[in-house]
Design a protein around this motif. Structure first.
Motif, PDB file in Angstrom:
ATOM      1  N   ILE A 171       0.851  -1.201   0.000  1.00 46.08           N
ATOM      2  CA  ILE A 171       0.000   0.000   0.000  1.00 46.08           C
ATOM      3  C   ILE A 171       0.882   1.246   0.000  1.00 46.08           C
ATOM      4  O   ILE A 171       1.250   1.756   1.054  1.00 46.08           O
ATOM      5  N   PRO A 172       1.216   1.755  -1.175  1.00 43.02           N
ATOM      6  CA  PRO A 172       2.075   2.940  -1.245  1.00 43.02           C
ATOM      7  C   PRO A 172       1.399   4.129  -0.567  1.00 43.02           C
ATOM      8  O   PRO A 172       0.183   4.298  -0.680  1.00 43.02           O
TER       9      PRO A 172
ATOM     10  N   VAL B 122       0.793   4.732   2.537  1.00 43.80           N
ATOM     11  CA  VAL B 122       0.194   4.515   3.853  1.00 43.80           C
ATOM     12  C   VAL B 122       1.231   3.782   4.709  1.00 43.80           C
ATOM     13  O   VAL B 122       1.656   2.691   4.352  1.00 43.80           O
TER      14      VAL B 122
ATOM     15  N   GLN C  14       0.385   3.904  10.571  1.00 43.67           N
ATOM     16  CA  GLN C  14      -0.925   4.496  10.294  1.00 43.67           C
ATOM     17  C   GLN C  14      -1.950   3.387  10.024  1.00 43.67           C
ATOM     18  O   GLN C  14      -3.054   3.388  10.583  1.00 43.67           O
TER      19      GLN C  14
ATOM     20  N   GLU D 214      -4.964   2.427  12.665  1.00 47.33           N
ATOM     21  CA  GLU D 214      -6.337   2.543  12.164  1.00 47.33           C
ATOM     22  C   GLU D 214      -7.053   1.186  12.280  1.00 47.33           C
ATOM     23  O   GLU D 214      -8.220   1.122  12.665  1.00 47.33           O
TER      24      GLU D 214
ATOM     25  N   GLN E 233     -13.489   4.140   5.407  1.00 42.64           N
ATOM     26  CA  GLN E 233     -12.205   4.602   5.948  1.00 42.64           C
ATOM     27  C   GLN E 233     -11.028   4.046   5.144  1.00 42.64           C
ATOM     28  O   GLN E 233     -10.028   4.732   4.957  1.00 42.64           O
TER      29      GLN E 233
ATOM     30  N   LEU F  26      -8.263   6.327   3.368  1.00 49.39           N
ATOM     31  CA  LEU F  26      -6.814   6.201   3.574  1.00 49.39           C
ATOM     32  C   LEU F  26      -6.071   6.096   2.248  1.00 49.39           C
ATOM     33  O   LEU F  26      -5.037   6.744   2.049  1.00 49.39           O
ATOM     34  N   LEU F  27      -6.603   5.291   1.347  1.00 52.43           N
ATOM     35  CA  LEU F  27      -5.942   5.117   0.051  1.00 52.43           C
ATOM     36  C   LEU F  27      -5.996   6.406  -0.765  1.00 52.43           C
ATOM     37  O   LEU F  27      -5.025   6.777  -1.427  1.00 52.43           O
TER      38      LEU F  27
ATOM     39  N   HIS G 119      -6.332   9.466   0.447  1.00 49.99           N
ATOM     40  CA  HIS G 119      -5.450  10.418   1.136  1.00 49.99           C
ATOM     41  C   HIS G 119      -4.002  10.221   0.655  1.00 49.99           C
ATOM     42  O   HIS G 119      -3.297  11.191   0.354  1.00 49.99           O
TER      43      HIS G 119
END
Ligand SMILES: Nc1ncnc2c1ncn2[C@@H]1O[C@H](COP(=O)(O)OP(=O)(O)OP(=O)(O)O)[C@@H](O)[C@H]1O
Ligand SMILES: [Mg+2]
Lengths: 247, 373
Positions: free
Chosen positions: A90-91, A93, A97, A101, B335, B339-340, B342
């Motif tokens: 997941i680039p 993130v 974090q 989450e 969410q 996140l992705l 963002h």
């Protein structure tokens, strides 16, 4: 803890699971072995609720509730963890974090107070340390640029942080070097070996089972459990192959 | 805080009635939403309280209400606004021609981040502003558009040798239209960096032309446009390398939800003598729904031969594998998408150097995501 009864599932209209039945009780470790393409990962995805994996028959009960009725994130909050055969990158993130989450979403769903940034970091560092993963890797984007073995180790760090009740670990041993295999094996025992927890280990090799001793070994072939035995079945399979043992 | 507005009607110059808006038949305006701009002019002006954005720092603050400087709400510190005349031939810029303001920054001066607020409460308002940075002046500006109506801004920037200007501009109007026309002349070894965020409910056109006039100049114009509903936002920008050893960066991200349209057109021009130019252009779009539209138009026009210009333009959707991975860890779908998204937008907003400003802009983007997903 987990009851799968006569489960049928298909992907893109192709039947993959064809009447799979399996019961896992609290405190047990079950290993699932089986030829490539048999449907092992499919079983994991169906349990996790991955879109596109359509259940066409059967039931799955988890901790007293209908698992198939829950969206994926609620399955996680209920205590299910899926260790991916191919962990996803997941680039943009960061691990921190993402995991904070994840944990806090689960906690909110269970009406528990979310962890503060500092509390979370302390927990994450401790779990990374226990799996001998450099804490610096927590700051990096999720799995991006991680080696195959590092990704698998990261899956276990995630499991340690999320502390699930039931883990399906899909080939967590593949890609690990000899030392990492021991560290990961110890990690699985530490995190998951408890009277109120259970594990489904999907693997091709005996070596992980030397560290994480299974109570039961199953052969999954062509979408069904075709044989069940004790730890000795894994040795038998390794010596003779699926064609001989599970035909 | 809130601003109390006087219910005073300001009359616009008569000659504006004779100006015409650009037509969609013109290639450079084919994605523009002039219908929303026209409708914005008709939004009734409301007197009373208008919400104002929170302050980011404690530098000078310049508040413009309906296009006019308001000394009551401003805290200019050492800054002085001089009244000067503007002319423009730009299709929207010409509406803002006439009297405006100039800000001058003396050689080697350093100014704490200046916050400029545009509050518009209906109809149309036009503001021409000029920034003149003398040699080695360092200036940082944060600009916020809020309210409704048509807010039209014409800006000129002149950067002397070694001057540095950092601009962060956010379009947060609830409705109406924001149009921005920027023209910059960047001197030797000077640096101009502007980052935009379109995260309101208005239509927009961000239009810019940056000229690298001095040797070794640096020019950057980029940002993120977030659209939803039936909204249309657009950036149409160009950098022109007129001197050697210049560097330019155009990093734009577009996120479109529902039936909205986000359009990015970016051009890099390199004059024949502008050797050793280093240009980079990255335009990327993210469709949150298949009913949304993203238009990308990357253009390179290179006449020099010793030039390094990288460019890329792609439109995609959220990674389904990543979404499931996140959900399997307990993150609910909205969410996970936020996140992705963002992360996608961060490529552009990370260009904002000042941490407090960057955080404020990211918070605006997150607020948008929460509402849109
Ligand atoms: N999208 C798809 N469309 C069609 N067939 C699919 C799709 N995804 C998976 N399959 C098929 O489903 C079958 C089961 O795959 P699965 O990944 O569950 O096997 P596995 O037992 O985990 O194998 P391995 O040991 O190689 O990991 C395979 O034949 C695979 O090709
Ligand atoms: Mg598999």
């Amino acid at each position: 803890m987990l009851q799968i009864t006569n489960l049928h599932a298909e992907v893109d209209g192709k039947p993959i699971l064809k009447g799979l039945t399996l019961t896992v009780n609290a405190g047990e470790v079950h290993a699932i072995m089986g030829p490539n393409g048999a449907g092992k990962s499919t079983l994991g995805y169906v349990l996790g609720g991955r879109p596109g994996y359509e259940v066409t028959g059967g039931t799955v009960t988890f901790a007293g509730q209908d698992l198939l009725d829950l969206p994926p994130h609620e399955r996680a909050a209920a205590g299910l963890f899926l260790g991916f055969q191919y962990p996803v990158e997941i680039p943009g993130v960061s691990n921190v974090q993402f995991l904070r989450e994840s944990l806090n979403s689960q906690r909110r769903a269970r009406d528990e107070a979310p962890l503060s940034g500092a509390e979370f970091l302390k927990l994450a560092r401790a779990q990374a340390g226990a799996l001998e993963m450099d804490a610096e890797m927590l700051k990096r984007p999720v799995n991006v640029g991680f080696s195959g073995g590092e990704k698998k180790r990261n899956e276990m760090v995630q499991m340690g942080i999320l502390n699930p009740k039931f883990a399906v670990l899909d080939e967590t041993d593949s890609g690990l070097d000899i030392d990492a295999l021991r560290i990961v094996g110890d990690g699985i025992n530490r995190i998951m070996r408890a009277p109120d927890k259970a594990v489904l280990l999907i693997t091709h090799y005996q070596r992980l089972l030397d560290y994480v001793k299974p109570d039961f070994v199953h052969v999954l072939a062509d979408g069904r459990i075709t044989r069940t035995g004790g730890p000795e079945l894994a040795h038998e399979l390794e010596a003779q192959g699926y064609a001989q043992v599970a035909a | 805080m809130s601003l109390k507005l006087r219910a005073m009607r300001r009359w616009l110059p008569k000659r504006m009635d004779t100006l015409t808006l650009p037509s969609a038949r013109d290639e450079a305006w084919r994605w523009s939403d002039m219908a929303t701009l026209e409708a914005a002019r008709e939004i009734k002006r409301v007197a009373g309280h208008v919400g104002s954005t929170a302050r980011i720092g404690d530098g000078p603050r310049l508040v413009f209400i309906d296009g006019y400087y308001d000394p009551d709400f401003s805290e200019p510190g050492d800054l002085t606004l001089e009244r000067v005349e503007f002319t423009s031939t730009h299709p929207l810029g010409q509406f803002a021609a006439g009297q405006g303001y100039e800000l001058r920054f003396p050689p080697a001066s350093f100014t704490a981040p200046i916050e400029i607020e545009h509050v518009v409460v209906g109809e149309e308002s036009h503001l021409p502003l000029r920034f003149v940075l003398d040699d080695d002046a360092v200036v940082s500006v944060v600009e916020t558009y809020s309210g409704g109506g048509w807010s039209n801004r014409l800006s000129e920037f002149s950067l002397g040798k070694g001057a540095r200007l950092m601009r962060a501009v956010r379009l947060l109007q609830d409705e109406g239209f924001v149009s921005i026309r920027d023209e910059a002349s960047i001197g030797e070894a000077a640096s101009y960096v502007a980052t935009f965020l379109g995260a309101g409910g208005m239509g927009s056109r961000i239009d810019g032309f940056l000229r690298l006039d001095g040797v070794g100049a640096f020019a950057e114009m980029g940002g993120a446009l977030l659209t939803r509903g039936e909204q249309k936002q657009e950036a149409a920008v160009a950098v022109h390398h007129a001197a050697i050893e210049g560097t330019s960066r155009q990093v734009w991200r577009a996120v479109a939800a529902d039936a909205s349209t986000a359009s990015l057109a970016a051009r890099a021009e390199v004059a024949r003598h502008a050797q050793k130019t280093d240009g980079e252009q990255s335009l990327r779009g993210l469709l949150l729904k298949r009913t949304a539209t993203i238009n990308l138009k990357p253009e390179l026009e290179i006449f020099a031969d010793d030039v390094k210009c990288a460019h890329g333009a792609t439109v995609g959707e959220l990674d389904a594998k990543a979404l499931f991975y996140m959900q399997s860890r307990g993150i609910p779908e909205p969410q996970a998408k936020a996140l992705l998204t963002h992360a996608f937008v961060a490529d552009a907003l990370d260009r904002i150097g000042e941490e407090s400003v960057r955080d404020a802009f990211k918070a605006d983007a997150d607020a948008w995501l929460e509402a849109a997903l």
